[in-house]
Design a protein around this motif. Structure first.
Motif, PDB file in Angstrom:
ATOM      1  N   MET A   1     141.498  16.110  25.063  1.00  0.00           N
ATOM      2  CA  MET A   1     140.862  15.252  24.050  1.00  0.00           C
ATOM      3  C   MET A   1     140.853  15.958  22.699  1.00  0.00           C
ATOM      4  O   MET A   1     141.005  15.364  21.670  1.00  0.00           O
ATOM      5  CB  MET A   1     139.424  14.936  24.475  1.00  0.00           C
ATOM      6  CG  MET A   1     138.787  13.883  23.578  1.00  0.00           C
ATOM      7  SD  MET A   1     137.190  13.368  24.206  1.00  0.00           S
ATOM      8  CE  MET A   1     136.756  12.184  22.920  1.00  0.00           C
ATOM      9  N   GLY A   2     140.741  17.290  22.758  1.00  0.00           N
ATOM     10  CA  GLY A   2     140.737  18.035  21.497  1.00  0.00           C
ATOM     11  C   GLY A   2     142.078  17.925  20.782  1.00  0.00           C
ATOM     12  O   GLY A   2     142.136  17.781  19.579  1.00  0.00           O
ATOM     13  N   GLU A   3     143.162  18.004  21.567  1.00  0.00           N
ATOM     14  CA  GLU A   3     144.499  17.925  20.952  1.00  0.00           C
ATOM     15  C   GLU A   3     144.714  16.545  20.331  1.00  0.00           C
ATOM     16  O   GLU A   3     145.249  16.424  19.243  1.00  0.00           O
ATOM     17  CB  GLU A   3     145.568  18.200  22.010  1.00  0.00           C
ATOM     18  CG  GLU A   3     145.535  19.664  22.472  1.00  0.00           C
ATOM     19  CD  GLU A   3     146.593  19.928  23.514  1.00  0.00           C
ATOM     20  OE1 GLU A   3     147.322  18.988  23.865  1.00  0.00           O
ATOM     21  OE2 GLU A   3     146.709  21.077  23.987  1.00  0.00           O
ATOM     22  N   GLU A   4     144.292  15.497  21.037  1.00  0.00           N
ATOM     23  CA  GLU A   4     144.459  14.145  20.509  1.00  0.00           C
ATOM     24  C   GLU A   4     143.684  13.997  19.204  1.00  0.00           C
ATOM     25  O   GLU A   4     144.141  13.389  18.253  1.00  0.00           O
ATOM     26  CB  GLU A   4     143.961  13.121  21.529  1.00  0.00           C
ATOM     27  CG  GLU A   4     144.870  13.067  22.750  1.00  0.00           C
ATOM     28  CD  GLU A   4     144.363  12.057  23.757  1.00  0.00           C
ATOM     29  OE1 GLU A   4     143.334  11.435  23.477  1.00  0.00           O
ATOM     30  OE2 GLU A   4     145.002  11.904  24.806  1.00  0.00           O
ATOM     31  N   PHE A   5     142.494  14.565  19.172  1.00  0.00           N
ATOM     32  CA  PHE A   5     141.671  14.476  17.965  1.00  0.00           C
ATOM     33  C   PHE A   5     142.363  15.179  16.798  1.00  0.00           C
ATOM     34  O   PHE A   5     142.372  14.687  15.684  1.00  0.00           O
ATOM     35  CB  PHE A   5     140.304  15.118  18.228  1.00  0.00           C
ATOM     36  CG  PHE A   5     139.415  15.103  17.007  1.00  0.00           C
ATOM     37  CD1 PHE A   5     138.753  13.944  16.646  1.00  0.00           C
ATOM     38  CD2 PHE A   5     139.250  16.235  16.226  1.00  0.00           C
ATOM     39  CE1 PHE A   5     137.936  13.914  15.516  1.00  0.00           C
ATOM     40  CE2 PHE A   5     138.442  16.213  15.093  1.00  0.00           C
ATOM     41  CZ  PHE A   5     137.781  15.044  14.751  1.00  0.00           C
ATOM     42  N   ALA A   6     142.975  16.340  17.084  1.00  0.00           N
ATOM     43  CA  ALA A   6     143.658  17.097  16.037  1.00  0.00           C
ATOM     44  C   ALA A   6     144.834  16.286  15.484  1.00  0.00           C
ATOM     45  O   ALA A   6     145.043  16.205  14.286  1.00  0.00           O
ATOM     46  CB  ALA A   6     144.142  18.435  16.586  1.00  0.00           C
ATOM     47  N   ILE A   7     145.598  15.660  16.390  1.00  0.00           N
ATOM     48  CA  ILE A   7     146.749  14.859  15.953  1.00  0.00           C
ATOM     49  C   ILE A   7     146.270  13.661  15.129  1.00  0.00           C
ATOM     50  O   ILE A   7     146.816  13.361  14.075  1.00  0.00           O
ATOM     51  CB  ILE A   7     147.552  14.376  17.185  1.00  0.00           C
ATOM     52  CG1 ILE A   7     148.158  15.589  17.907  1.00  0.00           C
ATOM     53  CG2 ILE A   7     148.650  13.410  16.758  1.00  0.00           C
ATOM     54  CD1 ILE A   7     148.805  15.221  19.226  1.00  0.00           C
ATOM     55  N   THR A   8     145.199  13.011  15.603  1.00  0.00           N
ATOM     56  CA  THR A   8     144.673  11.859  14.871  1.00  0.00           C
ATOM     57  C   THR A   8     144.180  12.295  13.490  1.00  0.00           C
ATOM     58  O   THR A   8     144.425  11.638  12.494  1.00  0.00           O
ATOM     59  CB  THR A   8     143.507  11.221  15.652  1.00  0.00           C
ATOM     60  OG1 THR A   8     143.977  10.877  16.938  1.00  0.00           O
ATOM     61  CG2 THR A   8     143.023   9.978  14.962  1.00  0.00           C
ATOM     62  N   GLY A   9     143.496  13.429  13.442  1.00  0.00           N
ATOM     63  CA  GLY A   9     142.987  13.928  12.162  1.00  0.00           C
ATOM     64  C   GLY A   9     144.129  14.190  11.184  1.00  0.00           C
ATOM     65  O   GLY A   9     144.058  13.835  10.016  1.00  0.00           O
ATOM     66  N   ALA A  10     145.214  14.792  11.686  1.00  0.00           N
ATOM     67  CA  ALA A  10     146.356  15.077  10.823  1.00  0.00           C
ATOM     68  C   ALA A  10     146.993  13.774  10.345  1.00  0.00           C
ATOM     69  O   ALA A  10     147.403  13.664   9.192  1.00  0.00           O
ATOM     70  CB  ALA A  10     147.386  15.911  11.579  1.00  0.00           C
ATOM     71  N   THR A  11     147.042  12.788  11.239  1.00  0.00           N
ATOM     72  CA  THR A  11     147.633  11.501  10.852  1.00  0.00           C
ATOM     73  C   THR A  11     146.827  10.850   9.744  1.00  0.00           C
ATOM     74  O   THR A  11     147.369  10.425   8.733  1.00  0.00           O
ATOM     75  CB  THR A  11     147.678  10.562  12.069  1.00  0.00           C
ATOM     76  OG1 THR A  11     148.453  11.184  13.089  1.00  0.00           O
ATOM     77  CG2 THR A  11     148.331   9.241  11.704  1.00  0.00           C
ATOM     78  N   TRP A  12     145.503  10.789   9.923  1.00  0.00           N
ATOM     79  CA  TRP A  12     144.649  10.204   8.872  1.00  0.00           C
ATOM     80  C   TRP A  12     144.783  11.009   7.590  1.00  0.00           C
ATOM     81  O   TRP A  12     144.798  10.457   6.487  1.00  0.00           O
ATOM     82  CB  TRP A  12     143.192  10.200   9.337  1.00  0.00           C
ATOM     83  CG  TRP A  12     142.911   9.133  10.355  1.00  0.00           C
ATOM     84  CD1 TRP A  12     142.628   9.324  11.671  1.00  0.00           C
ATOM     85  CD2 TRP A  12     142.900   7.705  10.142  1.00  0.00           C
ATOM     86  NE1 TRP A  12     142.444   8.112  12.283  1.00  0.00           N
ATOM     87  CE2 TRP A  12     142.601   7.106  11.368  1.00  0.00           C
ATOM     88  CE3 TRP A  12     143.127   6.898   9.015  1.00  0.00           C
ATOM     89  CZ2 TRP A  12     142.512   5.713  11.514  1.00  0.00           C
ATOM     90  CZ3 TRP A  12     143.042   5.524   9.164  1.00  0.00           C
ATOM     91  CH2 TRP A  12     142.742   4.946  10.391  1.00  0.00           C
ATOM     92  N   PHE A  13     144.877  12.346   7.730  1.00  0.00           N
ATOM     93  CA  PHE A  13     145.001  13.217   6.552  1.00  0.00           C
ATOM     94  C   PHE A  13     146.237  12.853   5.745  1.00  0.00           C
ATOM     95  O   PHE A  13     146.176  12.640   4.537  1.00  0.00           O
ATOM     96  CB  PHE A  13     145.084  14.671   7.027  1.00  0.00           C
ATOM     97  CG  PHE A  13     145.258  15.632   5.877  1.00  0.00           C
ATOM     98  CD1 PHE A  13     144.165  16.058   5.159  1.00  0.00           C
ATOM     99  CD2 PHE A  13     146.527  16.107   5.550  1.00  0.00           C
ATOM    100  CE1 PHE A  13     144.329  16.950   4.110  1.00  0.00           C
ATOM    101  CE2 PHE A  13     146.687  17.004   4.502  1.00  0.00           C
ATOM    102  CZ  PHE A  13     145.586  17.425   3.779  1.00  0.00           C
ATOM    103  N   TRP A  14     147.385  12.719   6.431  1.00  0.00           N
ATOM    104  CA  TRP A  14     148.638  12.433   5.728  1.00  0.00           C
ATOM    105  C   TRP A  14     148.694  10.989   5.254  1.00  0.00           C
ATOM    106  O   TRP A  14     149.471  10.648   4.361  1.00  0.00           O
ATOM    107  CB  TRP A  14     149.835  12.735   6.619  1.00  0.00           C
ATOM    108  CG  TRP A  14     150.025  14.213   6.781  1.00  0.00           C
ATOM    109  CD1 TRP A  14     149.838  14.939   7.912  1.00  0.00           C
ATOM    110  CD2 TRP A  14     150.427  15.144   5.766  1.00  0.00           C
ATOM    111  NE1 TRP A  14     150.100  16.261   7.655  1.00  0.00           N
ATOM    112  CE2 TRP A  14     150.457  16.417   6.349  1.00  0.00           C
ATOM    113  CE3 TRP A  14     150.745  15.005   4.405  1.00  0.00           C
ATOM    114  CZ2 TRP A  14     150.803  17.559   5.626  1.00  0.00           C
ATOM    115  CZ3 TRP A  14     151.092  16.148   3.690  1.00  0.00           C
ATOM    116  CH2 TRP A  14     151.121  17.397   4.294  1.00  0.00           C
TER     117      TRP A  14
END
Length: 36
Positions: A1-14
């Motif tokens: 779940m942590g990895e998914e959150f990191a990917i989602t955060g990066a997506t929203w960031f970009w």
């Protein structure tokens, strides 16, 4: 779940970071054109 959150955060960031930059560039370009 942590990895998914990191990917989602990066997506929203970009997704949201380039928007204000593009807006600023557009305003700066319009300002230069009006200045001329």
């Amino acid at each position: 779940m942590g990895e998914e959150f990191a990917i989602t955060g990066a997506t929203w960031f970009w997704l949201f970071v380039p928007m204000p930059v593009l807006i600023i560039l557009c305003i700066a370009t319009l300002g230069k054109r009006r200045g001329e």
